[in-house]
Each structure stands twice: as structure tokens, then as C-alpha cells.
Scaffold this motif. Structure first.
Motif, PDB file in Angstrom:
ATOM      1  N   UNK A 198       8.827   4.814   4.772  1.00 43.26           N
ATOM      2  CA  UNK A 198       7.821   5.356   5.676  1.00 43.26           C
ATOM      3  C   UNK A 198       6.457   4.850   5.209  1.00 43.26           C
ATOM      4  N   UNK A 199       5.594   4.466   6.128  1.00 48.82           N
ATOM      5  CA  UNK A 199       4.281   3.984   5.711  1.00 48.82           C
ATOM      6  C   UNK A 199       3.227   4.242   6.785  1.00 48.82           C
ATOM      7  N   UNK A 200       1.988   4.237   6.308  1.00 48.39           N
ATOM      8  CA  UNK A 200       0.850   4.451   7.198  1.00 48.39           C
ATOM      9  C   UNK A 200      -0.029   3.209   7.207  1.00 48.39           C
ATOM     10  N   UNK A 201      -0.420   2.790   8.400  1.00 50.25           N
ATOM     11  CA  UNK A 201      -1.316   1.639   8.527  1.00 50.25           C
ATOM     12  C   UNK A 201      -2.766   2.076   8.714  1.00 50.25           C
ATOM     13  N   UNK A 202      -3.055   3.329   8.353  1.00 51.07           N
ATOM     14  CA  UNK A 202      -4.430   3.825   8.495  1.00 51.07           C
ATOM     15  C   UNK A 202      -5.393   3.065   7.593  1.00 51.07           C
ATOM     16  N   UNK A 203      -4.944   2.724   6.397  1.00 49.19           N
ATOM     17  CA  UNK A 203      -5.839   2.068   5.429  1.00 49.19           C
ATOM     18  C   UNK A 203      -5.373   0.681   5.019  1.00 49.19           C
ATOM     19  N   UNK A 204      -4.089   0.357   5.247  1.00 50.37           N
ATOM     20  CA  UNK A 204      -3.534  -0.914   4.794  1.00 50.37           C
ATOM     21  C   UNK A 204      -2.672  -1.551   5.878  1.00 50.37           C
ATOM     22  N   UNK A 205      -2.591  -2.863   5.839  1.00 48.12           N
ATOM     23  CA  UNK A 205      -1.701  -3.633   6.706  1.00 48.12           C
ATOM     24  C   UNK A 205      -0.827  -4.515   5.824  1.00 48.12           C
TER      25      UNK A 205
END
Length: 546
Positions: A508-515
Motif C-alpha cells: 500500500x502506498x501514498x503518492x501525496x508526497x512521493x512518486x
């Protein structure tokens, strides 16, 4: 988001101690880990549950990374490799311009030292390289290492490729490498270890890393939680960028909760219904095949995993490997759910029904209620067993679900003390060979009452054993594919197991701060957990958003 990251900074300040906190990194990639790690141990030779998470993901490096998803080989400290014509010598070219964290140069001598160290201390050789034909490892110059074997065994490359390399100038002086905790770790990896506590770990960017411009982040932090739910909450609150977290519905429970929430769950294995082929009637391939035909694996997958996991291919070959390895006749051999056909096949094989509709054995006596072995409290496996029970009842076969604690569950499978049992495949790798080898090779089986390492069906076939040997003896892709074809068709015909559902990784990951995360469009790793060699590629590729 600002409030979440502020609370995270406060948490890290409290959890991490040391002078390094005086200068906060410009960019920190945060991983949430639903576990409690153990002692301060950075020994790359220690088992994975004994050394800290960064050890073999960002501090030490191997020669190559071999993806268990599709077999792709990514150069690391090795740049290329080649087998000799007789497949008994492996030559590896090592990377130039690499330095250890202490500034000393890396060379092929460190590679040769590492592998000979495994011979000197056999407890470190967890892959059994020296027990499986390796006879010598020599550095012939600063950038070349040769591995010599007494027999052809090309699948061993995966284990050579994945061995973490250590610096000779340090480890030659370690008195007991089995127990040494190596708290001042010196590797070649993209990060160096910085801080440790039971709540958080931190590594800092290696400014002299051999990949120019990478990594793109200045630090990686691992946060500990006591459950999957707690880890998921940190992701949802924006307090972490990545988590290897198993949840029942990644789309509904995570991805749908925010525009930056994403997941990648690539299939790297399967769940199986194993048949105990040492006892009647499961020693009869016709019975096993008919039973398999009576089970609706699509329904098993839907009810156990709400559609997240799909039904497995009858060969056991995972989706990413099917295009390359499935034989042309696989479709015609595949068992397809058909209760009426299964009922007729059982009767044709000599297992007729009595007047009450109960299935009889070939001796005319009613078959007993067979037990389906599962782990106690494992809701997914229990659900699978319930569906299977309902399916088999329709063809006159009665079953009971047998929940056992881990020791008796695994022990029952390994010692052939069961009728049917649900488990994952106790083997796997970058090609189907590894699954078939560990699942069906006679050396991984055992007599009834003895412990089989991984051949849980206690099944062997001369055709499979010969094909495994043929695969090992060659590095020719066409010859290896032919061998896998023989094994797959034999397995689909004899059905020592029934592949039930896919098993996935849980990223699971978030692209809010990183790509730059791996995904289905760019599967540069196998989606494996944050402490594995494959995770190194994620830490190298994620970039802060501008």
C-alpha cells in the motif's frame, strides 16, 4: 496533511536519539511496519526475523536482484554473468567504482571472500550453496569471480545472485559471524544506518553511492505498530508513505479513502488444496482429479477474499509467468468446475454411490468423512474449506474442517497425517521450476510419519523428477521451457494438489508526497515487503514531489 506530518516529526524526535537529529533530512520516506522488531542487529547473515529491516534492503547489496514475479535479472554489484558450455562454471563480472561505506574500494575479492566465508562457517550458508555442488569461488582479477560446481545446477544462480556481499577487510576479523550483531554496519548500499529504537529506525542517504543521483530521498524511516489495523490507520492519516499491510479489501479499505491512496498486490504464489497421496483414496489420480472438478475455485476465491484474489491456474504457475512457461496444451488439460461431470467421473473411476447418495470406496464400503486441515482461526482458509465442503457434499463426499494450531497444522502436512489440507505453496521463485522442485522433488518428501521439508502432497513422478533434472542441467531457455511443460502437464493430469486462489504481496502506498512506486505498469520489483532486497529498488526510485 501538515498536521499529520507535524505529529510524525514529533514521534520521530521522541523515538530516535542521537546527534543525527540535530540536522533533519530534507526529505524522509516513511514506512509503517505492522510488527515489533527485535534487538539492534545488522548482521546480513542472520535470518530475516533476527536482523533489523534496513540490513538487506538498503545497507548491504547482492550481485543481482532476480524478480520472483517474472524472473527479470537486475544488475547490482554484478554487471553480467555467463555459464560455461557444460554449465558447471559461472563467471560474474563485478562493478567497478564502488566503495564501501567506510570509503574503501569494493572488488571481486570481497565477493570471493563472502562465498568462501559461507564455507568456513556453514551455519551462514542458509541457501545450501556448498551442499549443492559448489566446489570453489575465486576472484581471477579485480572485477571477475568464477564459481565452479561439480554438477550442472543452473537454478542455483538465484541463490548466488541474492547473497549479500560483505567487506573482507572487516569480516575477516569477526570471531563469530553467527552471533555478531554488527552494529556498525559497513555495506555498499544506498543508505547508512543512523538511529534505532523499538518504535522507529532511520537510515540516511549514502552520499557516495555508486548510482549517481540516486537515491532521491535523504532518509528512510520505519515506524513500528502492533497490528495491521494500526499500520493502515497511519497510512490513512498521512503519517506514512508506504506499508506492507495485509487487509481484506485494499480498494475499499484504503484506495477509495483518498485520491493519493494506491496499492499494488502482484500475484507471487497460490493457495492449494493438498491431497495426501500416501493414503486411499487420495493415492488414486482419477479420484483426485474428479474431486478437483467438483470444487468451484471461483467461488472459493470470491468468498475467501471478496474478489481481491482470483482463482489460480490449474498448473500452479502464477499469472506473470504463464505467457513464458505454460505449455501449448495446458488449456485442454485444465480441470474445469463441473459438478455433474465430477459426479460421473467418480462413478467411472470405481467410486459409485449407494441408494442414499453416499459415495463408496472401490471396496464397496462407504467413504469416511474426510478432514480438511486448516490453521486454527485462519478465516480465509476456513472459508475456503467451507466452500469445498459444500461442493463435495453435492457429489456424495462428506468432510469435516479440522482447525489446528501452527505446530500440529504444519506438522500434519509435513508428516502426511491428514486427508486434505489447505496451505500456500511451500516453494516459489523467478520461474515455475522452484515451485515444482520444492513441491514435488522426492528429496523434499519423506516417509509417512517423517517430516517432509516442502513436498506436502508426498507425491513424486518419474516424469517430473526427470524433467527437473533436465531443467537443472541446462541454461538453454527452450530446453528449460520444454522441461517445465512436461512438469505442468503431469501435474494437471495427476492433480496431487488443487490450486485454489492466488496469493499476493501487500504493498500500500501514498503518492501525496512521493512518486516512482512500482506498479503493474512498471513492475521493477515483485512488490515484496519493505525489508527485502527487492525493496531496495523502491527506495532508489521514489522521488519527492516538487
Amino acid at each position: 496533511m501538515k498536521r499529520s506530518m507535524l505529529s510524525l516529526t514529533a514521534l520521530l524526535t521522541a523515538a530516535l536519539t542521537g546527534a543525527a537529529l540535530a540536522q533533519q533530512p530534507a526529505s524522509t520516506f516513511t514506512v509503517v511496519r505492522p510488527t515489533q522488531w527485535g534487538a539492534y542487529n545488522l548482521n546480513p547473515f542472520a535470518p530475516g526475523d533476527q536482523h533489523l529491516l534496513p540490513t538487506n534492503s538498503v545497507i548491504y547489496e547482492s550481485l543481482f536482484y532476480v524478480s520472483t514475479l517474472n524472473g527479470k535479472v537486475t544488475p547490482v554489484l554484478g554487471t553480467k554473468y555467463a555459464w560455461s558450455k557444460d554449465n558447471k562454471t559461472l563467471t560474474v563480472t563485478t562493478r567497478g567504482g564502488v566503495t564501501w561505506h567506510d570509503g574503501k574500494p569494493f572488488s571481486a575479492n570481497d565477493v570471493a571472500f563472502t562465498f568462501n566465508y559461507l564455507k568456513q562457517f556453514p551455519a551462514l550458508d542458509t541457501s545450501g550453496l556448498w551442499k549443492n555442488g559448489l566446489t570453489s569461488v575465486k576472484a581471477t582479477n579485480a572485477n571477475t569471480v568464477t564459481f565452479n560446481f561439480n554438477k550442472a545446477n543452473t537454478p542455483i544462480f538465484q541463490y548466488v545472485a541474492g547473497q549479500m556481499i560483505v567487506p573482507q577487510h572487516i569480516w575477516a576479523n569477526v570471531k563469530d559471524p553467527v552471533t555478531d550483531t554488527n552494529q556498525k554496519a559497513v555495506g555498499t548500499g544506498p543508505f547508512t544506518f543512523d538511529s534505532y529504537s523499538q518504535q522507529a529506525l532511520r537510515v540516511l542517504k549514502n552520499p557516495n553511492y555508486w548510482m549517481k543521483g540516486q537515491p532521491y530521498v535523504d532518509a528512510v524511516v520505519w515506524l513500528a505498530t502492533n497490528s495491521n489495523d494500526a499500520a493502515l490507520l497511519k497510512l490513512l492519516k498521512g503519517e506514512a508513505d508506504y506499508g506492507y499491510v495485509g487487509v481484506s479489501d485494499p480498494k475499499g479499505m484504503y484506495a477509495s479513502k483518498g485520491p493519493n491512496n494506491q496499492y499494488w498486490w502482484p500475484v507471487t504464489g497460490d493457495n492449494y488444496l493438498y491431497f495426501n497421496t500416501t493414503k486411499a483414496p487420495f493415492n488414486d489420480a482419477a479420484f483426485r482429479r474428479a474431486v478437483s472438478q467438483a470444487i468451484n475455485t471461483a467461488d472459493v476465491a470470491q468468498k475467501a477474499y471478496a474478489g481481491v484474489a482470483k482463482p489460480s491456474h490449474p498448473s500452479g504457475i502464477i499469472p506473470a509467468q504463464q505467457a513464458q512457461w505454460l505449455p501449448a496444451n495446458a488449456s485442454s488439460l485444465a480441470v474445469k468446475f463441473n459438478a455433474a461431470a465430477a459426479d460421473a467421473a467418480l462413478t467411472k473411476a470405481g467410486y459409485r454411490k449407494n441408494a442414499q447418495g453416499a459415495r463408496l470406496g472401490k471396496d464397496g464400503k462407504a467413504l469416511p468423512a474426510f478432514k480438511i486441515l486448516v490453521g486454527a482461526g485462519w478465516t480465509d482458509f476456513i472459508t475456503m474449506a467451507q466452500v469445498i465442503s459444500e461442493n463435495l457434499k453435492k457429489v456424495g463426499i462428506n468432510t469435516q474442517i479440522d482447525q489446528q494450531a501452527w505446530s500440529s497444522y504444519s506438522g500434519g502436512l509435513q508428516t502426511a497425517n491428514y486427508d486434505m489440507g489447505i496451505s500456500w505453496g511451500w516453494g516459489g521463485g523467478p520461474t515455475p521450476y522452484y515451485l515444482y522442485y520444492q513441491s514435488f522433488s522426492p528429496e523434499f518428501s519423506a516417509a509417512v510419519g517423517k517430516t517432509a521439508p516442502s513436498n506436502l502432497a508426498h507425491y513424486s513422478s518419474p516424469a517430473i523428477t526427470q524433467a527437473l533434472a533436465q531443467y537443472r542441467a541446462t541454461s538453454d531457455a527452450a530446453a528449460q521451457k520444454k522441461a517445465i511443460g512436461t512438469i505442468a502437464t503431469t501435474v494437471m493430469r495427476d492433480m496431487p494438489w488443487l490450486p485454489l486462489t492466488d496469493r499476493s504481496e501487500f504493498s500500500l502506498y501514498s503518492t501525496a508526497r512521493f512518486t516512482g512506486f512500482p506498479n503493474a505498469q512498471n513492475p521493477y520489483n515483485a512488490g515484496t515487503a519493505d525489508d527485502t532486497p527487492g525493496a531496495r529498488l523502491m527506495y532508489l526510485n521514489v522521488k519527492p514531489k516538487k
